[in-house]
Design a protein around this motif. Structure first.
Motif, PDB file in Angstrom:
ATOM      1  N   ASN A 149       0.570  -9.624 -23.831  1.00 54.61           N
ATOM      2  CA  ASN A 149      -0.108  -8.763 -22.579  1.00 54.61           C
ATOM      3  C   ASN A 149      -0.548  -7.372 -23.244  1.00 54.61           C
ATOM      4  O   ASN A 149      -0.052  -6.975 -24.331  1.00 54.61           O
ATOM      5  CB  ASN A 149       0.614  -8.406 -21.404  1.00 54.61           C
ATOM      6  N   PRO A 150      -1.476  -6.660 -22.517  1.00 56.69           N
ATOM      7  CA  PRO A 150      -1.919  -5.286 -22.997  1.00 56.69           C
ATOM      8  C   PRO A 150      -0.666  -4.306 -23.336  1.00 56.69           C
ATOM      9  O   PRO A 150      -0.740  -3.622 -24.142  1.00 56.69           O
ATOM     10  CB  PRO A 150      -2.782  -4.698 -22.033  1.00 56.69           C
ATOM     11  N   ALA A 151       0.487  -4.434 -22.294  1.00 55.63           N
ATOM     12  CA  ALA A 151       1.371  -3.505 -22.605  1.00 55.63           C
ATOM     13  C   ALA A 151       2.201  -3.485 -23.715  1.00 55.63           C
ATOM     14  O   ALA A 151       2.723  -2.459 -24.455  1.00 55.63           O
ATOM     15  CB  ALA A 151       2.331  -3.833 -21.214  1.00 55.63           C
ATOM     16  N   ILE A 152       2.470  -4.835 -24.310  1.00 55.98           N
ATOM     17  CA  ILE A 152       3.370  -5.100 -25.430  1.00 55.98           C
ATOM     18  C   ILE A 152       2.309  -4.440 -26.575  1.00 55.98           C
ATOM     19  O   ILE A 152       2.856  -3.985 -27.782  1.00 55.98           O
ATOM     20  CB  ILE A 152       3.709  -6.278 -25.725  1.00 55.98           C
ATOM     21  N   ALA A 153       1.065  -4.683 -26.816  1.00 61.30           N
ATOM     22  CA  ALA A 153       0.155  -4.239 -27.814  1.00 61.30           C
ATOM     23  C   ALA A 153       0.303  -2.770 -27.871  1.00 61.30           C
ATOM     24  O   ALA A 153       0.299  -2.143 -29.113  1.00 61.30           O
ATOM     25  CB  ALA A 153      -1.305  -4.735 -27.338  1.00 61.30           C
TER      26      ALA A 153
END
Length: 898
Positions: A424-428
């Motif tokens: 998801n965008p948070a881990i990126a």
């Protein structure tokens, strides 16, 4: 079934070796059976069904069937134990003894909670051996003939239902169906159970003495019974009691006995038990073995549920029901219309509906199913459309949840050996990648700083299937490190094969930072307490050393050679004094005299002195805020801070460099409070001291404020400079932060709370002018250190004072009580056992209001100071002190009195 065999006995010498071998092997097996197996679970509650007779005996089978039915309904997890004593075939004491030995072996380690006893033999056996076989069990019985309270007198917990047949009801029904009957013939054997039934029938005979004659055929052989049955007149009926063993010892089942009698009888046969219905009897008011078992099982279930046995009295009147066989009634021309309401009739021809009930209901069901099929198909189509719509909405919600979740969500292959499958965008963003797609193409091992930790994570997932809150140091795309908490789960298919790993990552770098700060603060606090305590004891020693040295110098002639040695002792004591003051500063136990000051003035006044101190190869650059706010602090301690930080910077720049002193008004906000322990948001004044020196690594920074820690070579410094700075800042209510990189220099930032007060010089205490150190007043000296008390007393006496001494508060009060004159001054230590100096002073002044108080201590506590600040109305002298300082302070306090 227990069988006995007889054989010729062998000599004892021949069987002795075999007997020893058997005993040895039995001991081994018993030992291993007693030892608990690994992971053995706690013993389950057990229920034992102890049957008097053998399996296949109809009455017993019906009782067990009733018991099992109730247990299956009320305690489905229960797996009861079942035993058969086979009393019909082996009614001997030897058989009972063998059964006792067998059950003792089988149930020695079983926790039996309830024993259900069916029929008399089982109850008698269980009651006799309960203490040895089932000491904690409750006894529940059923099928008991001739029940007496004595049967359970030795049993602390027992109840049940008795087998109370209803011969009155059966004979009454028979006479209603056959009113012309003149004789009732009772057929029975001579067994114990039959005797109990016959006694009940004899009591019933009294009810019908004026209507029929009741005869008993008891203890005959089967041939004799059949012969007499054939001779019975037509106005007779037969009432079957128990006929299981005839006079010749032949054993018959109830079914077999009735079958033989029915074949010879020309008159109706009535019974007392339901299990013989359909075997040749007309019927009667019958007792059901299944109902007996059901009642006993309900008692057992209530006991296992924890109900008090006192709420379950013995049921003494058995439930009997009118039951009849239609075929036998037809045989003898008996009318069913004469039966009482609610009678159970078996073998009755069914009606057309009953004959074709299954077909009628089956056809109706088919029609109904066909009628509903179209509706179901229509609803199914609509349901499928609704499910597809719900699935789409669920996928949208799931995607939105994953995409917007602030924690990192990821999916990877089972071995974490390749790239990711989902992110998801948070881990990126957490790992510094521009998009989830870029992160997915990154190999998982590349994100870990330690390959061994990565492999341990994989091994744990493969063996245990999940990890929860695993803390690891991870690496971003640009190479910077951060701490992450990993929770992951191995997803498998129905065959147990690993498919992929789903996981979450939370950035816990801030939490780890605060944990480190808390640990360091706790460590510094502990060391500070230790340092303060050591300084207290050490100051007492130093005061004694300095006092004795000064007395020697006063008594020795000026040209005495020993004076030089005494001078060296004095110098060593002075160095110890300096050391203890630094320890007190670190431990936040020193006496402060805070005033409202401007840090710019202090820096400006020290500028020239600092330049001379650090040398010409280091440039001192002041950067002072002209609008700097005020702080409340001890000016001398602020100078000490600047001095120590400057010396530390000088040592960090052996080849020269730049030293910057900066002041500024700052506001520490919520983010600062979040990342720094015990910081309250608000206005502060910052004092920063920075250098361009060699810098410090992380390990050195973690210990830089610890006392006696130094990176300098031996002989250059005590390692107390920065720890002193730390203690002064903390005691002044401020914070100190350190920033340093190897090769780039170091900066110390000190934040002191900004105040809005105005400086008032008139508030400062002006010491009176002392013209002479001599005195003639009475002074009470209270000191728990004998050596120090002796030195102080000798000095004061030398200068004309009348001195009283005491080693603690109790002694001081006693001396005060016995002294007749006034006591002008109490000179007392603050920290003493049992009674503090402050408490002593309050009690003494109450007795002698004229007494003034002078406190002395090498360690401050809340008795005379608050956070190191001396109360305005108290007089105090810090240990260690010189004789002249003590005499001046004494004259000052007494002069204030005058």
């Amino acid at each position: 079934m227990i069988c006995s065999f007889s054989r010729k006995p062998k000599p004892f010498r021949q069987i002795l070796p075999k007997l020893c071998l058997i005993l040895f092997l039995s001991g081994i097996l018993l030992t291993f059976s007693i030892l608990p197996s690994p992971g053995q679970a706690e013993e389950k509650k057990q229920l034992l069904i102890l049957n008097s007779y053998h399996r296949g005996f109809t009455w017993t089978d019906h009782q067990v069937e009733g018991i099992m039915g109730v247990l299956a309904q009320n305690l489905p997890e229960m797996e009861p134990l079942v035993e058969y004593m086979d009393w019909k075939h082996f009614p001997t004491a030897e058989n009972l003894q063998r059964l006792y030995q067998l059950y003792l072996y089988k149930y020695a380690r079983q926790k039996i909670e309830v024993v259900i006893c069916t029929d008399n033999a089982a109850l008698e056996f269980a009651a006799k051996h309960q203490a040895a076989l089932f000491p904690e069990a409750a006894l529940v019985f059923c099928g008991i003939n001739g029940f007496q309270e004595e049967m359970i007198a030795t049993c602390p917990r027992a109840t049940g239902v008795v087998e109370d047949v209803d011969p009155v009801g059966t004979i009454d029904l028979a006479l209603k169906l056959q009113p012309h009957t003149k004789t009732v013939v009772v057929i029975s054997d001579s067994t114990e159970s039959a005797q109990g039934t016959n006694e009940a029938i004899k009591k019933a005979a009294t009810h019908f003495a004026d209507r029929v004659n009741i005869r008993f055929l008891v203890g005959l052989s089967m041939a004799e019974v059949l012969e007499k049955v054939e001779q019975l007149p037509h106005d007779s009926i037969i009432l079957m009691s128990n006929l299981n063993r005839d006079r010749l010892g032949q054993v018959y089942s109830h079914e077999k006995a009735i079958s033989l009698i029915r074949g010879r009888s020309r008159v109706p046969i009535y019974g007392l038990w339901s299990f013989v219905l359909g075997r040749g009897i007309v019927g009667g008011n019958l007792l059901s073995g299944q109902v007996q078992g059901e009642y006993a099982a309900r008692f057992a279930a209530r006991i296992l549920w924890g109900e008090d046995l006192r709420n379950m009295p013995v049921i003494r009147q058995s439930p009997c029901l009118p039951m009849f066989d239609y075929q036998q009634m037809e045989r003898f021309g008996l009318k069913t219309s004469l039966l009482p309401p609610g009678s159970l009739v078996i073998n009755q021809p069914s009606s057309l509906y009953q004959a074709y009930k299954n077909l009628i209901w089956g056809g109706s069901a088919v029609i109904l199913v066909l009628s509903l099929l179209v509706i179901v198909l229509i609803l199914n189509i609509e349901k499928r459309r609704w499910a597809e719509k719900a699935l789409q909405e669920s996928e949208v919600r799931y995607r939105s949840l994953v995409q917007n979740l602030p924690m990192g969500v990821w999916r990877a292959p089972p071995g974490l050996e390749g790239t990711f499958l989902l992110a998801n965008p948070a881990i990126a963003a957490m790992f510094g990648y521009a998009s989830p797609e870029e992160f997915i193409n990154t190999p998982a091992p590349q994100l870990c700083t330690d390959p061994a930790e990565h492999q341990d994570l994989v091994d744990t997932l493969l063996t245990q299937g999940k990890v929860v809150g695993r803390e690891m140091q991870l690496k971003r795309k640009d190479g910077t490190l951060f701490w992450g908490s990993i929770t992951a789960n191995m997803v498998k298919n129905n065959h147990g094969e690993s498919l992929f790993i789903d996981g979450l990552i939370e950035d816990i770098t801030l939490r780890k930072l605060l944990e480190d700060q808390l640990a360091q603060a706790q460590r510094m606090e502990a060391v500070g307490h230790l340092a303060g305590g050591v300084a207290h004891d050490f100051n007492n020693l130093l005061t004694a050393v300095i006092g004795h040295s000064e007395i020697l110098l006063l008594e020795l002639p000026p040209d005495e050679p020993l004076s030089e040695h005494v001078q060296e002792i004095m110098k060593a004591a002075e160095r110890g004094n300096s050391l203890t003051r630094q320890l007190l500063a670190f431990g936040r136990r020193q006496i402060l005299q805070p005033w409202v000051v401007n840090l710019n003035s202090i820096v400006t006044d020290m500028n020239k002195m600092l330049q001379r101190l650090i040398g010409e190869d280091i440039d001192v650059v002041p950067m002072l805020d002209p609008d700097l706010g005020l702080v409340k602090a001890d000016p001398g301690q602020i100078e000490q801070i600047i001095m120590n930080l400057t010396l530390n910077a000088r040592d960090a720049m052996p080849r020269g460099g730049k030293l910057t002193l900066e002041t500024a008004n700052v506001y520490l906000d919520e983010d600062d409070a979040l990342t720094h322990l015990k910081v309250k948001p608000g206005p502060y004044v910052m004092l920063a001291v920075s250098d361009s020196g060699v810098g410090m690594d992380a390990e050195t920074q973690a210990r830089i404020f610890e006392p006696f820690f130094t990176t300098k070579e031996r002989g250059r410094g005590t390692g107390l400079g920065l720890s002193t700075v730390y203690g002064i800042v903390k005691q002044s209510g401020g914070h100190i932060w350190l920033y340093s990189e190897v090769g780039k220099g170091t900066i110390f930032k000190i934040y002191l709370p900004r105040v809005e007060e105005v400086f008032e010089p008139s508030r400062m205490r002006v010491a009176p002018v002392i013209s002479s150190l001599q005195g003639e007043e009475t002074i009470l000296v209270v000191e728990d250190d004998d050596s120090l008390r002796a030195v102080i007393s000798k000095v004061l006496q030398r200068y004309g004072y009348d001195v009283l001494t005491a080693g603690n508060g109790d002694e001081a009060l006693a001396v005060c009580g016995s002294h007749e004159g006034p006591i002008h001054l109490l000179l007392t230590d603050v920290v003493m056992p049992r009674m503090s100096g402050r408490e002593l002073a309050e009690r003494l002044v109450h007795l002698h209001p004229e007494t003034r108080v002078l406190y002395m201590s090498g360690y401050t506590d809340n008795a005379v100071v608050h956070h190191g600040v001396l109360a305005a109305d108290l007089q105090f002298i810090q240990k260690p002190f010189k004789i002249i300082a003590l005499l001046q302070k004494v004259r000052e306090v007494l002069h204030t009195q005058d």
